[in-house]
Scaffold this motif. Structure first.
Motif, PDB file in Angstrom:
ATOM      1  N   ASP A  26     -17.011  -1.451 -15.892  1.00  0.00           N
ATOM      2  CA  ASP A  26     -16.936  -0.251 -16.726  1.00  0.00           C
ATOM      3  C   ASP A  26     -17.731  -0.427 -18.026  1.00  0.00           C
ATOM      4  O   ASP A  26     -17.571  -1.407 -18.752  1.00  0.00           O
ATOM      5  CB  ASP A  26     -15.467   0.033 -17.048  1.00  0.00           C
ATOM      6  CG  ASP A  26     -15.281   1.355 -17.733  1.00  0.00           C
ATOM      7  OD1 ASP A  26     -14.909   2.313 -17.045  1.00  0.00           O
ATOM      8  OD2 ASP A  26     -15.532   1.441 -18.952  1.00  0.00           O
ATOM      9  N   LYS A  27     -18.550   0.573 -18.314  1.00  0.00           N
ATOM     10  CA  LYS A  27     -19.429   0.503 -19.493  1.00  0.00           C
ATOM     11  C   LYS A  27     -18.613   0.633 -20.779  1.00  0.00           C
ATOM     12  O   LYS A  27     -18.787  -0.172 -21.703  1.00  0.00           O
ATOM     13  CB  LYS A  27     -20.473   1.622 -19.387  1.00  0.00           C
ATOM     14  CG  LYS A  27     -21.436   1.705 -20.543  1.00  0.00           C
ATOM     15  CD  LYS A  27     -22.777   2.247 -20.107  1.00  0.00           C
ATOM     16  CE  LYS A  27     -22.789   3.741 -19.877  1.00  0.00           C
ATOM     17  NZ  LYS A  27     -22.908   4.507 -21.132  1.00  0.00           N
ATOM     18  N   PHE A 239     -15.316   3.844 -13.130  1.00  0.00           N
ATOM     19  CA  PHE A 239     -15.052   5.103 -12.412  1.00  0.00           C
ATOM     20  C   PHE A 239     -16.276   6.019 -12.454  1.00  0.00           C
ATOM     21  O   PHE A 239     -16.585   6.708 -11.479  1.00  0.00           O
ATOM     22  CB  PHE A 239     -13.833   5.829 -13.004  1.00  0.00           C
ATOM     23  CG  PHE A 239     -13.493   7.083 -12.258  1.00  0.00           C
ATOM     24  CD1 PHE A 239     -12.688   7.049 -11.133  1.00  0.00           C
ATOM     25  CD2 PHE A 239     -14.037   8.309 -12.643  1.00  0.00           C
ATOM     26  CE1 PHE A 239     -12.421   8.204 -10.407  1.00  0.00           C
ATOM     27  CE2 PHE A 239     -13.773   9.470 -11.926  1.00  0.00           C
ATOM     28  CZ  PHE A 239     -12.968   9.416 -10.806  1.00  0.00           C
ATOM     29  N   SER A 240     -16.999   5.985 -13.580  1.00  0.00           N
ATOM     30  CA  SER A 240     -18.156   6.883 -13.719  1.00  0.00           C
ATOM     31  C   SER A 240     -19.292   6.497 -12.775  1.00  0.00           C
ATOM     32  O   SER A 240     -20.101   7.342 -12.405  1.00  0.00           O
ATOM     33  CB  SER A 240     -18.649   6.880 -15.165  1.00  0.00           C
ATOM     34  OG  SER A 240     -17.655   7.432 -15.998  1.00  0.00           O
ATOM     35  N   SER A 241     -19.380   5.218 -12.403  1.00  0.00           N
ATOM     36  CA  SER A 241     -20.369   4.802 -11.401  1.00  0.00           C
ATOM     37  C   SER A 241     -19.842   5.090 -10.000  1.00  0.00           C
ATOM     38  O   SER A 241     -20.594   5.525  -9.116  1.00  0.00           O
ATOM     39  CB  SER A 241     -20.682   3.309 -11.558  1.00  0.00           C
ATOM     40  OG  SER A 241     -21.264   3.081 -12.824  1.00  0.00           O
ATOM     41  N   ALA A 242     -18.547   4.862  -9.805  1.00  0.00           N
ATOM     42  CA  ALA A 242     -17.929   5.170  -8.507  1.00  0.00           C
ATOM     43  C   ALA A 242     -18.075   6.660  -8.188  1.00  0.00           C
ATOM     44  O   ALA A 242     -18.187   7.051  -7.021  1.00  0.00           O
ATOM     45  CB  ALA A 242     -16.451   4.781  -8.524  1.00  0.00           C
ATOM     46  N   GLU A 324     -19.003  12.927 -15.663  1.00  0.00           N
ATOM     47  CA  GLU A 324     -19.140  13.122 -14.210  1.00  0.00           C
ATOM     48  C   GLU A 324     -19.710  14.484 -13.836  1.00  0.00           C
ATOM     49  O   GLU A 324     -19.876  14.788 -12.648  1.00  0.00           O
ATOM     50  CB  GLU A 324     -17.771  12.929 -13.527  1.00  0.00           C
ATOM     51  CG  GLU A 324     -17.357  11.484 -13.368  1.00  0.00           C
ATOM     52  CD  GLU A 324     -17.215  10.737 -14.688  1.00  0.00           C
ATOM     53  OE1 GLU A 324     -18.137   9.941 -15.019  1.00  0.00           O
ATOM     54  OE2 GLU A 324     -16.228  10.928 -15.410  1.00  0.00           O
ATOM     55  N   PHE A 325     -20.005  15.325 -14.830  1.00  0.00           N
ATOM     56  CA  PHE A 325     -20.472  16.676 -14.475  1.00  0.00           C
ATOM     57  C   PHE A 325     -21.797  16.695 -13.715  1.00  0.00           C
ATOM     58  O   PHE A 325     -21.958  17.509 -12.800  1.00  0.00           O
ATOM     59  CB  PHE A 325     -20.468  17.606 -15.689  1.00  0.00           C
ATOM     60  CG  PHE A 325     -19.086  18.107 -15.960  1.00  0.00           C
ATOM     61  CD1 PHE A 325     -18.543  19.113 -15.165  1.00  0.00           C
ATOM     62  CD2 PHE A 325     -18.279  17.522 -16.920  1.00  0.00           C
ATOM     63  CE1 PHE A 325     -17.230  19.549 -15.347  1.00  0.00           C
ATOM     64  CE2 PHE A 325     -16.973  17.946 -17.111  1.00  0.00           C
ATOM     65  CZ  PHE A 325     -16.452  18.961 -16.320  1.00  0.00           C
ATOM     66  N   PRO A 326     -22.746  15.815 -14.045  1.00  0.00           N
ATOM     67  CA  PRO A 326     -23.978  15.888 -13.248  1.00  0.00           C
ATOM     68  C   PRO A 326     -23.693  15.788 -11.743  1.00  0.00           C
ATOM     69  O   PRO A 326     -24.137  16.644 -10.963  1.00  0.00           O
ATOM     70  CB  PRO A 326     -24.798  14.701 -13.762  1.00  0.00           C
ATOM     71  CG  PRO A 326     -24.363  14.575 -15.204  1.00  0.00           C
ATOM     72  CD  PRO A 326     -22.880  14.872 -15.175  1.00  0.00           C
ATOM     73  N   VAL A 327     -22.909  14.808 -11.343  1.00  0.00           N
ATOM     74  CA  VAL A 327     -22.670  14.661  -9.898  1.00  0.00           C
ATOM     75  C   VAL A 327     -21.663  15.700  -9.403  1.00  0.00           C
ATOM     76  O   VAL A 327     -21.732  16.148  -8.251  1.00  0.00           O
ATOM     77  CB  VAL A 327     -22.286  13.206  -9.534  1.00  0.00           C
ATOM     78  CG1 VAL A 327     -20.849  12.882  -9.879  1.00  0.00           C
ATOM     79  CG2 VAL A 327     -22.570  12.940  -8.054  1.00  0.00           C
TER      80      VAL A 327
END
Ligand code: S3P
Length: 441
Positions: A26-27, A239-242, A324-327
């Motif tokens: 996690d970043k 989570f943001s990468s997942a 997460e909005f982009p994805v």
């Protein structure tokens, strides 16, 4: 960094997503573990550290401030803490690269030091708003200058800050964290009230370092002068990468995809709820025993190809899914019917204007959409086209459109993808192993 400024992805259409994977650490938590380790007394050990460009910028800045840091393995970090008063002047501007979190949290950390600091960053970071942090810090007595609200940020050390009671005008974990970090060296009790819950990693980690952090409803408070004690931090997968693979799984995991050891802090998992509202088949297998040191819950998450339907996103979920909005917009483009997001003005001041960048890219792929002042409307459900997408150097825009390839009718090319390495080193290899037909050009 993998690839130069001209690096591109090419994604062949279609593909089947399957298997098990673990995304990098996690970043947000990696930045905080480094910073708190640096100002703690004694040693801190970080496992599962995200060796992405953003966190490496934080690491190098701390080293320039006199903190001894070793990295015996890429994901293992050892820090010899210098204590609250132990940092020293860097002697040159501190370069935060693309990392907004690093710049804003360092503002809180450096305002109360006995020396001056200057913070700079890359082209994108030099355009981002910093007054949101400078303003409350000035109320505490800090001496901070920005250039028309933007970096460079010039800090005159002001070691005698006073505590404030601050109501955040925007729901921002970075602003909250900067004020709390400054509050560690202020006289009195610093209080920050949030208009809506935002990620609480700073509060959790301060507690893990022995600081008493109080929560009174929407207000978080701490007493100045508390010392931090070095500790061990285990960083969960981000989570943001997942998130990219959660959506990829919804689009194309016929036999299911398992994401291991993912951080499921409830202030981060708005996307799970949004996808579930759309009808996604997602199961969360929480690890019951091991809440990690640092106080972060983790889970394995299973996702299957799902028939998605469009939704109106509840505004309360927006800050809990802000990255997460982009994805999510890719999921919306594939969902039957209309999806509407409002109350997401913050997306306009991320690494790029993410509302505009996503609207532009979706239009290239033939998705009907309407860009709103504070959101986006999308009519989904038709097969996507192909074409060339501008990522505007934004890592999450680049990865989101890579996932779109799974649902496209022809190839997608994505420009300017080098910054994927800021948050997700190894994205290409992991995406390929999961089944995406992606290449770097
Ligand atoms: C972050 C907070 C969020 C988020 C960013 C990381 C953090 O920014 O978008 O990627 O680690 O505190 P804001 O505080 O501006 O909402």
């Amino acid at each position: 960094m993998a690839g130069g400024a001209g690096a591109r992805y090419r994604i062949e259409p279609g593909g089947d997503i399957a298997g098990e994977l673990t995304v990098p650490g996690d970043k947000s938590i990696s930045h905080r573990a480094l910073m708190l380790g640096g100002i703690a007394e004694g040693n801190t050990q970080i496992a599962g550290f995200l060796a992405g460009e953003d966190c490496l910028a934080t690491m190098r800045a701390l080293q320039a401030l006199g903190v001894l840091i070793e990295r015996p393995q890429p994901q293992t970090v050892r820090i010899s803490g210098r204590g609250l008063e132990g940092l020293r002047a860097a002697g040159a501007p501190l370069d935060m690269g693309n990392a907004g979190t690093a710049m804003r949290l360092f503002m809180g950390l450096l305002a109360p030091q006995a020396f001056d600091s200057t913070l700079i960053g890359d082209e994108s970071l030099m355009r981002r708003p910093m007054e949101r942090v400078a303003a409350p810090l000035r109320l505490m007595g800090a001496d901070i200058r920005t250039r028309e609200g933007r970096p460079p940020v010039e800090i005159r050390g002001a070691p005698r800050l006073r505590a404030i009671d601050y109501a955040l005008p925007v729901a921002s974990a970075q602003v909250k964290s900067a004020v709390l970090l400054a509050g560690l060296r202020a006289y009195g009790r610093t209080r920050v009230t949030e208009p809506a819950p935002t990620r609480d990693h700073t509060e959790r980690m301060l507690r893990a370092f022995g600081v008493e952090v109080l929560r009174e409803g929407e207000t978080v408070a701490l007493e100045g002068g508390q010392r931090l004690t070095g500790t061990s931090v285990a960083v969960p997968a981000d989570f943001s990468s997942a998130a990219f693979f959660l959506v990829a799984g919804c689009l194309a995991a016929q036999r299911g995809l398992l994401l291991r050891n993912v951080g499921i802090n409830p202030t981060r998992t708005g996307l799970l709820e949004m996808l579930q509202l759309m009808g996604a088949q997602i199961r969360v297998h929480a690890h019951r025993q091991d809440v990690l040191p640092g106080g972060e819950p983790v889970a394995d998450i299973e996702v299957r190809k799902s028939r998605l339907k469009g939704i109106r996103v509840p505004q309360s979920l927006v800050p809990l899914a802000i990255d997460e909005f982009p994805v999510f917009f890719i999921a919306a483009a594939m969902a039957e019917g209309e999806t509407l997001v409002r109350g997401a003005l913050e997306l306009r001041v991320k690494e790029t204007d993410r509302l505009a960048a996503m609207a532009q890219g979706l239009t290239v792929l033939g998705v009907e959409n309407q860009l709103l002042e504070d959101g986006l409307w999308i009519r989904g459900g038709s097969r996507l086209g192909g074409g060339t997408i501008e990522s505007h150097g934004d890592h999450r825009i680049a990865m989101a459109f890579a996932v779109a390839g799974l649902a496209a009718g022809s190839a997608i090319e994505i420009r300017d993808v080098a910054n994927v390495a800021t948050s997700f080193p190894g994205f290409l290899e992991i995406a390929r192993s999961a089944g995406l037909q992606i290449e770097m050009q």
